[in-house]
Design a protein around this motif. Structure first.
Motif, PDB file in Angstrom:
ATOM      1  N   TRP A  88      38.400  45.311  46.490  1.00 40.86           N
ATOM      2  CA  TRP A  88      39.138  45.486  45.235  1.00 40.86           C
ATOM      3  C   TRP A  88      39.976  46.762  45.254  1.00 40.86           C
ATOM      4  CZ3 TRP A  88      41.590  43.918  41.250  1.00 40.86           C
ATOM      5  CH2 TRP A  88      41.978  44.832  40.267  1.00 40.86           C
ATOM      6  N   LEU A  89      39.426  47.845  45.774  1.00 41.04           N
ATOM      7  CA  LEU A  89      40.162  49.105  45.784  1.00 41.04           C
ATOM      8  C   LEU A  89      41.456  48.973  46.596  1.00 41.04           C
ATOM      9  CD1 LEU A  89      37.278  51.717  46.201  1.00 41.04           C
ATOM     10  CD2 LEU A  89      38.539  51.133  44.131  1.00 41.04           C
ATOM     11  N   LEU A  90      41.380  48.314  47.742  1.00 39.97           N
ATOM     12  CA  LEU A  90      42.582  48.129  48.542  1.00 39.97           C
ATOM     13  C   LEU A  90      43.561  47.190  47.847  1.00 39.97           C
ATOM     14  CD1 LEU A  90      44.214  48.617  51.073  1.00 39.97           C
ATOM     15  CD2 LEU A  90      42.947  46.766  52.195  1.00 39.97           C
ATOM     16  N   TYR A  91      43.051  46.123  47.247  1.00 42.19           N
ATOM     17  CA  TYR A  91      43.913  45.178  46.539  1.00 42.19           C
ATOM     18  C   TYR A  91      44.605  45.853  45.361  1.00 42.19           C
ATOM     19  CZ  TYR A  91      45.220  41.001  43.855  1.00 42.19           C
ATOM     20  OH  TYR A  91      45.904  40.041  43.153  1.00 42.19           O
ATOM     21  N   SER A  92      43.855  46.633  44.592  1.00 41.18           N
ATOM     22  CA  SER A  92      44.429  47.349  43.453  1.00 41.18           C
ATOM     23  C   SER A  92      45.480  48.355  43.904  1.00 41.18           C
ATOM     24  CB  SER A  92      43.311  48.062  42.677  1.00 41.18           C
ATOM     25  OG  SER A  92      43.840  48.843  41.628  1.00 41.18           O
ATOM     26  N   SER A  93      45.168  49.092  44.979  1.00 35.88           N
ATOM     27  CA  SER A  93      46.119  50.074  45.495  1.00 35.88           C
ATOM     28  C   SER A  93      47.377  49.398  46.011  1.00 35.88           C
ATOM     29  CB  SER A  93      45.448  50.888  46.608  1.00 35.88           C
ATOM     30  OG  SER A  93      46.346  51.802  47.185  1.00 35.88           O
ATOM     31  N   SER A  94      47.217  48.258  46.672  1.00 30.20           N
ATOM     32  CA  SER A  94      48.372  47.560  47.233  1.00 30.20           C
ATOM     33  C   SER A  94      49.314  47.076  46.141  1.00 30.20           C
ATOM     34  CB  SER A  94      47.899  46.367  48.074  1.00 30.20           C
ATOM     35  OG  SER A  94      47.093  46.799  49.149  1.00 30.20           O
ATOM     36  N   GLN A  95      48.763  46.699  44.996  1.00 30.80           N
ATOM     37  CA  GLN A  95      49.601  46.213  43.908  1.00 30.80           C
ATOM     38  C   GLN A  95      50.493  47.295  43.322  1.00 30.80           C
ATOM     39  OE1 GLN A  95      47.783  43.198  41.069  1.00 30.80           O
ATOM     40  NE2 GLN A  95      45.948  43.982  42.049  1.00 30.80           N
ATOM     41  N   SER A  96      50.137  48.551  43.558  1.00 30.33           N
ATOM     42  CA  SER A  96      50.981  49.644  43.067  1.00 30.33           C
ATOM     43  C   SER A  96      52.166  49.897  43.986  1.00 30.33           C
ATOM     44  CB  SER A  96      50.146  50.928  42.935  1.00 30.33           C
ATOM     45  OG  SER A  96      49.749  51.401  44.215  1.00 30.33           O
ATOM     46  N   ARG A  97      52.165  49.269  45.181  1.00 28.70           N
ATOM     47  CA  ARG A  97      53.219  49.507  46.151  1.00 28.70           C
ATOM     48  C   ARG A  97      54.047  48.270  46.467  1.00 28.70           C
ATOM     49  NH1 ARG A  97      48.678  51.317  48.990  1.00 28.70           N
ATOM     50  NH2 ARG A  97      49.076  49.761  50.600  1.00 28.70           N
ATOM     51  N   MET A  98      53.563  47.104  46.041  1.00 30.70           N
ATOM     52  CA  MET A  98      54.249  45.875  46.409  1.00 30.70           C
ATOM     53  C   MET A  98      53.979  44.805  45.364  1.00 30.70           C
ATOM     54  SD  MET A  98      51.662  44.654  49.499  1.00 30.70           S
ATOM     55  CE  MET A  98      51.779  46.252  50.333  1.00 30.70           C
ATOM     56  N   PRO A  99      54.735  43.717  45.378  1.00 29.77           N
ATOM     57  CA  PRO A  99      54.468  42.615  44.440  1.00 29.77           C
ATOM     58  C   PRO A  99      53.062  42.056  44.623  1.00 29.77           C
ATOM     59  CG  PRO A  99      56.620  42.351  45.474  1.00 29.77           C
ATOM     60  CD  PRO A  99      55.943  43.475  46.190  1.00 29.77           C
ATOM     61  N   VAL A 100      52.547  41.452  43.558  1.00 30.68           N
ATOM     62  CA  VAL A 100      51.182  40.924  43.603  1.00 30.68           C
ATOM     63  C   VAL A 100      51.027  39.895  44.715  1.00 30.68           C
ATOM     64  CG1 VAL A 100      49.451  39.612  42.325  1.00 30.68           C
ATOM     65  CG2 VAL A 100      50.798  41.354  41.155  1.00 30.68           C
ATOM     66  N   ALA A 145      38.993  34.819  43.904  1.00 31.11           N
ATOM     67  CA  ALA A 145      38.606  35.736  42.829  1.00 31.11           C
ATOM     68  C   ALA A 145      39.762  36.621  42.377  1.00 31.11           C
ATOM     69  CB  ALA A 145      37.429  36.609  43.281  1.00 31.11           C
ATOM     70  N   MET A 146      40.764  36.792  43.228  1.00 32.34           N
ATOM     71  CA  MET A 146      41.931  37.592  42.851  1.00 32.34           C
ATOM     72  C   MET A 146      42.744  36.934  41.739  1.00 32.34           C
ATOM     73  SD  MET A 146      43.230  38.818  46.617  1.00 32.34           S
ATOM     74  CE  MET A 146      42.098  39.620  47.753  1.00 32.34           C
ATOM     75  N   PHE A 147      42.537  35.647  41.506  1.00 34.18           N
ATOM     76  CA  PHE A 147      43.277  34.926  40.473  1.00 34.18           C
ATOM     77  C   PHE A 147      42.481  34.825  39.169  1.00 34.18           C
ATOM     78  CE2 PHE A 147      44.912  33.573  44.527  1.00 34.18           C
ATOM     79  CZ  PHE A 147      46.280  33.445  44.329  1.00 34.18           C
ATOM     80  N   LEU A 148      41.256  35.371  39.148  1.00 41.00           N
ATOM     81  CA  LEU A 148      40.369  35.227  37.993  1.00 41.00           C
ATOM     82  C   LEU A 148      40.242  36.530  37.225  1.00 41.00           C
ATOM     83  CD1 LEU A 148      37.457  33.208  39.658  1.00 41.00           C
ATOM     84  CD2 LEU A 148      39.348  32.304  38.283  1.00 41.00           C
ATOM     85  N   PRO A 149      39.920  36.455  35.930  1.00 40.44           N
ATOM     86  CA  PRO A 149      39.615  37.672  35.171  1.00 40.44           C
ATOM     87  C   PRO A 149      38.392  38.369  35.747  1.00 40.44           C
ATOM     88  CG  PRO A 149      39.981  35.799  33.711  1.00 40.44           C
ATOM     89  CD  PRO A 149      39.881  35.246  35.096  1.00 40.44           C
ATOM     90  N   ARG A 150      38.315  39.654  35.508  1.00 39.86           N
ATOM     91  CA  ARG A 150      37.233  40.434  36.114  1.00 39.86           C
ATOM     92  C   ARG A 150      35.858  40.078  35.552  1.00 39.86           C
ATOM     93  NH1 ARG A 150      37.804  46.458  33.356  1.00 39.86           N
ATOM     94  NH2 ARG A 150      37.641  45.757  31.175  1.00 39.86           N
ATOM     95  N   GLY A 151      35.795  39.685  34.263  1.00 39.69           N
ATOM     96  CA  GLY A 151      34.511  39.361  33.648  1.00 39.69           C
ATOM     97  C   GLY A 151      33.785  38.228  34.342  1.00 39.69           C
TER      98      GLY A 151
END
Length: 374
Positions: A88-100, A145-151
């Motif tokens: 998740w940390l890498l995925y979240s960080s990547s979204q700040s630098r590139m499109p989802v 899971a990347m397409f689902l809400p976190r809950g």
């Protein structure tokens, strides 16, 4: 197995997304925890790899009993959970630098490129390899899971883990639910909470530690008593007790070490260099930052020993923990020397280059000239 150098804080909404953090953060405690988990895993792995040397020793020897009751299944849950957190940390960080969409493709490449590493380890070094399984689990479960809400992601991970432990005890399949649980928990801010020094967070961590440690001790004593019993009315009882003892111990390990880390002044570093090290945390942080390399290297060392001394038969297993500690000490020293000149472990660097389809800078550079997004 490794966290990204810099990450943005998780989003506050219910759906995954990049956080509006002002500057990047590295969670140093995750490196420490990963290093501790690696130590426990190597104790078990080296016992499995060097079993031929101790075939003459009965399975009820105190050293083996200690491994069964206090080590086996106690560290793997932490390792699997951290794999999900790091994803998740890498995925979240990547979204700040590139499109989802690009960030999702990057994660798919990251998981896919881990697969051949695991297969090589499985075929040549260690038949109990977990990297292959982690790669497949991530592709099958984390990508959706990347397409689902976190809950729902966290709920599925937690409930699935409890059900899996009840059904199968310390089964390798539990890694799947723990990875999902870690992926969901990271979205709710678990990495920040584990380093938070707010009084309320420290109190909650202390309560969780006391409860889980107490449960872990009681269940481990029950497991030891069951192992002393010649016959069981229900063979599944041992698996369940062993499994939940490992889970409770893993929770206690995570929260207890976080309390020590906070008390010693550890905190995430803004700029990608990790938290402030202490005498106690620094060796584990070094192991954690090069966990993948050290995991593979320990198996390679064991294979070399087996080939150099194929007919060795030792009448006592006391040398086993001593040899493991010796290997870990060498790995700490080697990691310290390596990281003094390079930013990533050698295998971690190859993995990162394969993930990004480009050559990632490896050598360390002065802090003032390092890019915030390096």
């Amino acid at each position: 197995m490794t966290t990204p150098d810099t990450v943005t804080r998780p989003a506050a909404g219910d759906r995954p997304g990049p956080a509006p953090a002002a500057r990047p953060v590295r969670y140093g405690y995750l490196d420490v925890l990963r290093g501790v988990a690696l130590c426990g895993i190597l104790f078990v792995n080296l016992r499995d790899l060097l079993y031929r040397w101790t075939e003459a020793v009965g399975p009820h020897h105190p050293v083996f009993r200690f491994y069964d009751v206090a080590v086996q299944g106690r560290f793997v849950p932490v390792f699997a959970f951290l794999f999900g957190v790091s994803a998740w940390l890498l995925y979240s960080s990547s979204q700040s630098r590139m499109p989802v969409r690009s960030a999702r493709w990057l994660m798919a490449r990251r998981f896919a490129t881990l697969l051949p590493v695991g297969l090589v380890n499985l075929a040549l070094l260690y038949s109990g390899d977990v990297l292959t399984m982690y790669s497949v689990i991530a592709l099958v479960l984390i990508m959706p899971a990347m397409f689902l809400p976190r809950g729902p992601v966290l709920a599925l991970g937690v409930v699935g883990t409890l059900v899996a432990y009840w059904m199968w005890g310390n089964s390798p399949l539990i890694a799947a639910t723990l990875i999902v649980a870690g992926f969901g928990a990271a979205q709710f801010g678990l990495p920040q909470w584990l380093e938070s020094r707010r009084r309320r967070d420290v109190v909650v961590a202390a309560v969780v530690f006391v409860v889980s440690a107490g449960a872990g001790v009681v269940l481990s004593l029950m497991q030891n008593a069951i192992l002393d019993t010649d016959a069981l009315s229900d063979p599944d009882v041992l698996d369940r007790v062993d499994g939940f003892a490992g889970l409770c111990t893993a929770v206690a390990l995570t929260t207890g070490l976080s309390l020590l880390y906070r008390a010693r002044g550890g905190q995430g570093d803004h700029g990608g260099q990790g938290g402030r090290g202490t005498v106690l945390s620094a060796p584990f942080s070094l192991l954690g930052r090069t966990a993948l390399t050290n995991y593979l290297a320990a198996s390679a060392v064991a294979q070399v020993l087996l080939h150099l001394f194929p007919d060795t038969q030792l009448t006592t297993p006391w040398w086993l923990p001593a040899a493991t500690v010796a290997i870990l000490v060498v790995q700490v020293v080697a990691s310290a020397v390596w990281l003094r000149f390079f930013r990533y472990g050698p295998v971690e660097w190859v993995w990162r280059c394969a993930t990004r389809w480009q050559r990632v800078p490896l050598r360390n550079v002065p802090q003032r000239s390092r890019s915030p997004r390096a």
